[in-house]
Design a protein around this motif. Structure first.
Motif, PDB file in Angstrom:
ATOM      1  N   LEU A   1      22.888  36.232  57.906  1.00 21.32           N
ATOM      2  CA  LEU A   1      23.451  35.099  57.181  1.00 21.32           C
ATOM      3  C   LEU A   1      23.003  33.806  57.863  1.00 21.32           C
ATOM      4  O   LEU A   1      23.176  33.647  59.072  1.00 21.32           O
ATOM      5  N   PRO A   2      22.415  32.884  57.126  1.00 25.90           N
ATOM      6  CA  PRO A   2      21.988  31.617  57.738  1.00 25.90           C
ATOM      7  C   PRO A   2      23.175  30.893  58.378  1.00 25.90           C
ATOM      8  O   PRO A   2      24.292  30.931  57.853  1.00 25.90           O
ATOM      9  N   GLU A   3      22.921  30.243  59.485  1.00 25.07           N
ATOM     10  CA  GLU A   3      24.007  29.567  60.199  1.00 25.07           C
ATOM     11  C   GLU A   3      24.706  28.531  59.331  1.00 25.07           C
ATOM     12  O   GLU A   3      25.917  28.335  59.441  1.00 25.07           O
ATOM     13  N   ASN A   4      23.958  27.886  58.452  1.00 20.30           N
ATOM     14  CA  ASN A   4      24.582  26.857  57.611  1.00 20.30           C
ATOM     15  C   ASN A   4      25.518  27.443  56.560  1.00 20.30           C
ATOM     16  O   ASN A   4      26.309  26.726  55.951  1.00 20.30           O
ATOM     17  N   LEU A   5      25.457  28.779  56.361  1.00 18.41           N
ATOM     18  CA  LEU A   5      26.350  29.433  55.407  1.00 18.41           C
ATOM     19  C   LEU A   5      27.509  30.146  56.094  1.00 18.41           C
ATOM     20  O   LEU A   5      28.393  30.679  55.419  1.00 18.41           O
ATOM     21  N   SER A   6      27.493  30.171  57.429  1.00 16.51           N
ATOM     22  CA  SER A   6      28.621  30.765  58.152  1.00 16.51           C
ATOM     23  C   SER A   6      29.861  29.921  57.884  1.00 16.51           C
ATOM     24  O   SER A   6      29.839  28.698  58.002  1.00 16.51           O
ATOM     25  N   GLY A   7      30.938  30.588  57.499  1.00 12.83           N
ATOM     26  CA  GLY A   7      32.150  29.877  57.117  1.00 12.83           C
ATOM     27  C   GLY A   7      32.311  29.737  55.615  1.00 12.83           C
ATOM     28  O   GLY A   7      33.320  29.188  55.143  1.00 12.83           O
ATOM     29  N   THR A   8      31.347  30.250  54.854  1.00 13.55           N
ATOM     30  CA  THR A   8      31.460  30.223  53.396  1.00 13.55           C
ATOM     31  C   THR A   8      32.716  30.968  52.966  1.00 13.55           C
ATOM     32  O   THR A   8      32.943  32.113  53.371  1.00 13.55           O
ATOM     33  N   LYS A   9      33.517  30.320  52.141  1.00 15.71           N
ATOM     34  CA  LYS A   9      34.795  30.904  51.727  1.00 15.71           C
ATOM     35  C   LYS A   9      34.727  31.306  50.254  1.00 15.71           C
ATOM     36  O   LYS A   9      34.325  30.534  49.393  1.00 15.71           O
ATOM     37  N   ILE A  10      35.152  32.556  50.003  1.00 18.58           N
ATOM     38  CA  ILE A  10      35.105  33.130  48.657  1.00 18.58           C
ATOM     39  C   ILE A  10      36.509  33.563  48.250  1.00 18.58           C
ATOM     40  O   ILE A  10      37.240  34.169  49.038  1.00 18.58           O
ATOM     41  N   VAL A  11      36.867  33.270  47.014  1.00 17.64           N
ATOM     42  CA  VAL A  11      38.123  33.768  46.434  1.00 17.64           C
ATOM     43  C   VAL A  11      37.773  34.747  45.314  1.00 17.64           C
ATOM     44  O   VAL A  11      36.881  34.473  44.496  1.00 17.64           O
ATOM     45  N   GLN A  12      38.461  35.883  45.302  1.00 18.88           N
ATOM     46  CA  GLN A  12      38.280  36.873  44.244  1.00 18.88           C
ATOM     47  C   GLN A  12      39.576  37.072  43.472  1.00 18.88           C
ATOM     48  O   GLN A  12      40.645  37.254  44.048  1.00 18.88           O
ATOM     49  N   LEU A  13      39.458  37.041  42.140  1.00 24.40           N
ATOM     50  CA  LEU A  13      40.538  37.406  41.228  1.00 24.40           C
ATOM     51  C   LEU A  13      40.000  38.475  40.286  1.00 24.40           C
ATOM     52  O   LEU A  13      38.823  38.432  39.901  1.00 24.40           O
ATOM     53  N   THR A  14      40.833  39.402  39.874  1.00 27.80           N
ATOM     54  CA  THR A  14      40.327  40.471  39.019  1.00 27.80           C
ATOM     55  C   THR A  14      41.435  41.073  38.168  1.00 27.80           C
ATOM     56  O   THR A  14      42.624  40.874  38.423  1.00 27.80           O
ATOM     57  N   ASP A  15      41.027  41.818  37.143  1.00 23.44           N
ATOM     58  CA  ASP A  15      41.917  42.622  36.298  1.00 23.44           C
ATOM     59  C   ASP A  15      43.108  41.822  35.784  1.00 23.44           C
ATOM     60  O   ASP A  15      44.265  42.133  36.057  1.00 23.44           O
ATOM     61  N   PHE A  16      42.793  40.819  34.981  1.00 23.86           N
ATOM     62  CA  PHE A  16      43.819  39.967  34.403  1.00 23.86           C
ATOM     63  C   PHE A  16      44.611  40.701  33.307  1.00 23.86           C
ATOM     64  O   PHE A  16      45.822  40.580  33.220  1.00 23.86           O
ATOM     65  N   HIS A  17      43.906  41.421  32.457  1.00 18.71           N
ATOM     66  CA  HIS A  17      44.543  42.094  31.305  1.00 18.71           C
ATOM     67  C   HIS A  17      45.454  41.119  30.565  1.00 18.71           C
ATOM     68  O   HIS A  17      46.623  41.404  30.285  1.00 18.71           O
ATOM     69  N   TYR A  18      44.907  39.976  30.259  1.00 20.12           N
ATOM     70  CA  TYR A  18      45.671  38.906  29.630  1.00 20.12           C
ATOM     71  C   TYR A  18      45.862  39.233  28.152  1.00 20.12           C
ATOM     72  O   TYR A  18      44.970  39.040  27.332  1.00 20.12           O
ATOM     73  N   ASP A  19      47.046  39.755  27.833  1.00 18.84           N
ATOM     74  CA  ASP A  19      47.312  40.178  26.461  1.00 18.84           C
ATOM     75  C   ASP A  19      48.761  39.937  26.042  1.00 18.84           C
ATOM     76  O   ASP A  19      49.209  40.449  25.018  1.00 18.84           O
ATOM     77  N   GLY A  20      49.493  39.175  26.853  1.00 18.45           N
ATOM     78  CA  GLY A  20      50.885  38.915  26.531  1.00 18.45           C
ATOM     79  C   GLY A  20      51.851  39.945  27.053  1.00 18.45           C
ATOM     80  O   GLY A  20      53.072  39.767  26.957  1.00 18.45           O
ATOM     81  N   LYS A  21      51.344  41.023  27.643  1.00 19.89           N
ATOM     82  CA  LYS A  21      52.198  42.102  28.140  1.00 19.89           C
ATOM     83  C   LYS A  21      51.975  42.401  29.622  1.00 19.89           C
ATOM     84  O   LYS A  21      52.929  42.624  30.359  1.00 19.89           O
ATOM     85  N   ARG A  22      50.719  42.421  30.044  1.00 19.63           N
ATOM     86  CA  ARG A  22      50.383  42.957  31.361  1.00 19.63           C
ATOM     87  C   ARG A  22      50.187  41.897  32.443  1.00 19.63           C
ATOM     88  O   ARG A  22      49.979  42.238  33.602  1.00 19.63           O
ATOM     89  N   LEU A  23      50.234  40.634  32.049  1.00 19.76           N
ATOM     90  CA  LEU A  23      50.132  39.556  33.026  1.00 19.76           C
ATOM     91  C   LEU A  23      51.011  38.402  32.563  1.00 19.76           C
ATOM     92  O   LEU A  23      50.836  37.884  31.464  1.00 19.76           O
ATOM     93  N   SER A  24      51.956  38.017  33.413  1.00 18.78           N
ATOM     94  CA  SER A  24      52.858  36.927  33.050  1.00 18.78           C
ATOM     95  C   SER A  24      52.210  35.579  33.336  1.00 18.78           C
ATOM     96  O   SER A  24      51.308  35.461  34.171  1.00 18.78           O
ATOM     97  N   GLU A  25      52.691  34.547  32.649  1.00 13.57           N
ATOM     98  CA  GLU A  25      52.174  33.202  32.862  1.00 13.57           C
ATOM     99  C   GLU A  25      52.499  32.713  34.271  1.00 13.57           C
ATOM    100  O   GLU A  25      51.680  32.046  34.907  1.00 13.57           O
ATOM    101  N   TRP A  26      53.677  33.066  34.779  1.00 14.47           N
ATOM    102  CA  TRP A  26      54.038  32.594  36.118  1.00 14.47           C
ATOM    103  C   TRP A  26      53.128  33.190  37.178  1.00 14.47           C
ATOM    104  O   TRP A  26      52.744  32.509  38.129  1.00 14.47           O
ATOM    105  N   LEU A  27      52.763  34.469  37.022  1.00 15.65           N
ATOM    106  CA  LEU A  27      51.888  35.084  38.018  1.00 15.65           C
ATOM    107  C   LEU A  27      50.486  34.499  37.946  1.00 15.65           C
ATOM    108  O   LEU A  27      49.854  34.242  38.978  1.00 15.65           O
TER     109      LEU A  27
END
Length: 281
Positions: free
Chosen positions: A21-47
Motif C-alpha cells: 500500500l503506498p504510504e500516501n494511502l496509509s490511513g485510508t478510511k472505508i465505511v461498508q453498509l450492506t443488505d438494506f432490504h428496503y421494502d417497508g418491512k425489513r429495515l426501519s427508517e430509524w435504523l
C-alpha cells in the motif's frame, strides 16, 4: 423491523494492513453498509438514519455498499436512494448488486440506474482506481446472477499493486483464491441473524443436523432447505477471515428477516487501511 427483532446498531472498527500500500494511502478510511432490504418491512427508517449518521461520523474516504438494496419489488429503491444521498465521503460511494437486486423482472437495471443517478457508482465486473493507479477497486456481479466473471477483470490488474474487492456473496472468496485479493468486502449472510455465543450461527448447525435427515424428507422441511441455500461457507458468516492468502470481511448487514436477530446486531463497518509494515493482522 421493530427494535425488538433487530437490536441496536453496532459500529465495528478495524485496522487492516495491506501489502504494497503506498504510504500516501496509509490511513485510508472505508465505511461498508450492506443488505438494506428496503421494502417497508425489513429495515426501519430509524435504523437506516442511524446507520447513515454513523457512516458520516466516521468521515470516510470511501463508502462501499455491497448489495441487496431491495428484497423483491424494485419500487422502493427510489425512496432508498433519496436517503442514501445523505451519505458523505471524501472520494466517492461505490456499490455492487446482491442476489435480491436481480429477482424481480427488470430489477437489476432499475436498481443500478437509481444508484448511478444518485451518484453511487455501481461496479459490475470491473476494476477502477478511485485513489490512484496504485490501488485497484474491483466490483463483481452477484455470484448467483449468472454474470459473475472474475477472470477478465483480475488479469487486467497490475499484479504488483494491492486490490480491494466488493462481492455480495462471501462464497465467492473460495473462487477468488487463485488471485491476490488484499481485502474482500461481502455481506449476504446477515451474520446468521441468530448466533449462539461460543458456537456460531444457528443456521450452520441446523444444516449440519439436517444432513442426518434422509434427502427425500429433508426437501419438504422449509427451514432446512431455505437456509441450506444461503451460503456454503457459514464459517464466514461475519467478521474477518483468512481465505487462503486473501482476507475476507463479512458485514452483518442492516436488514432483518423474521424471526429477527439474536446476538447478531446490525452493523456499520469502519475499516482503516495501513501499510503492512505499520501493523500486523
Amino acid at each position: 423491523m421493530h427494535r425488538l427483532l433487530t437490536g441496536k446498531l453496532r459500529v465495528d472498527c478495524l485496522t487492516i494492513p495491506i501489502a504494497n500500500l503506498p504510504e500516501n494511502l496509509s490511513g485510508t478510511k472505508i465505511v461498508q453498509l450492506t443488505d438494506f432490504h428496503y421494502d417497508g418491512k425489513r429495515l426501519s427508517e430509524w435504523l437506516l438514519e442511524e446507520a447513515i449518521a454513523a457512516a458520516n461520523e466516521a468521515e470516510p474516504d470511501l463508502i462501499f455498499l455491497t448489495g441487496d438494496f431491495i428484497t423483491y419489488d424494485p419500487a422502493p429503491i427510489y425512496d432508498l436512494v433519496q436517503r442514501l444521498k445523505n451519505l458523505q465521503s471524501r472520494v466517492g460511494i461505490y456499490a455492487v448488486l446482491g442476489n435480491h437486486d436481480h429477482y424481480y423482472p427488470g430489477a437489476k437495471i432499475k436498481v443500478a440506474n437509481a444508484l448511478n443517478n444518485a451518484g453511487i457508482r455501481v461496479l459490475y465486473n470491473e476494476a477502477i482506481y478511485p485513489l490512484g493507479s496504485e490501488l485497484a477497486l474491483v466490483g463483481f456481479a452477484d455470484f448467483w446472477s449468472g454474470d459473475f466473471a472474475p477472470t477478465p477483470v483480475m488479469i487486467s490488474i497490475n499484479p504488483a499493486i494491492p486490490r480491494i474487492v466488493l462481492s455480495h456473496n462471501p462464497d465467492t472468496a473460495e473462487n477468488l483464491q487463485k488471485w491476490r485479493i488484499d481485502l474482500q468486502f461481502s455481506g449476504h449472510t446477515h451474520g446468521g441473524q441468530i448466533v449462539i455465543p461460543g458456537i456460531g450461527p444457528l443456521y450452520a448447525w441446523v444444516r449440519k443436523i439436517g444432513y442426518l435427515i434422509p434427502p427425500a424428507i429433508r426437501k419438504f422441511i422449509p427451514f432446512l432447505s431455505a437456509f441450506d441455500r444461503v451460503v456454503t461457507h457459514w464459517e464466514w458468516a461475519s467478521g474477518l477471515h483468512r481465505v487462503g492468502s486473501n482476507l475476507l470481511y463479512v458485514n452483518r448487514g442492516l436488514g432483518t428477516y423474521a424471526p429477527g436477530r439474536l446476538f447478531c446486531p446490525p452493523e456499520v463497518t469502519v475499516i482503516t487501511l495501513v501499510c503492512q509494515e505499520d501493523s500486523a493482522v
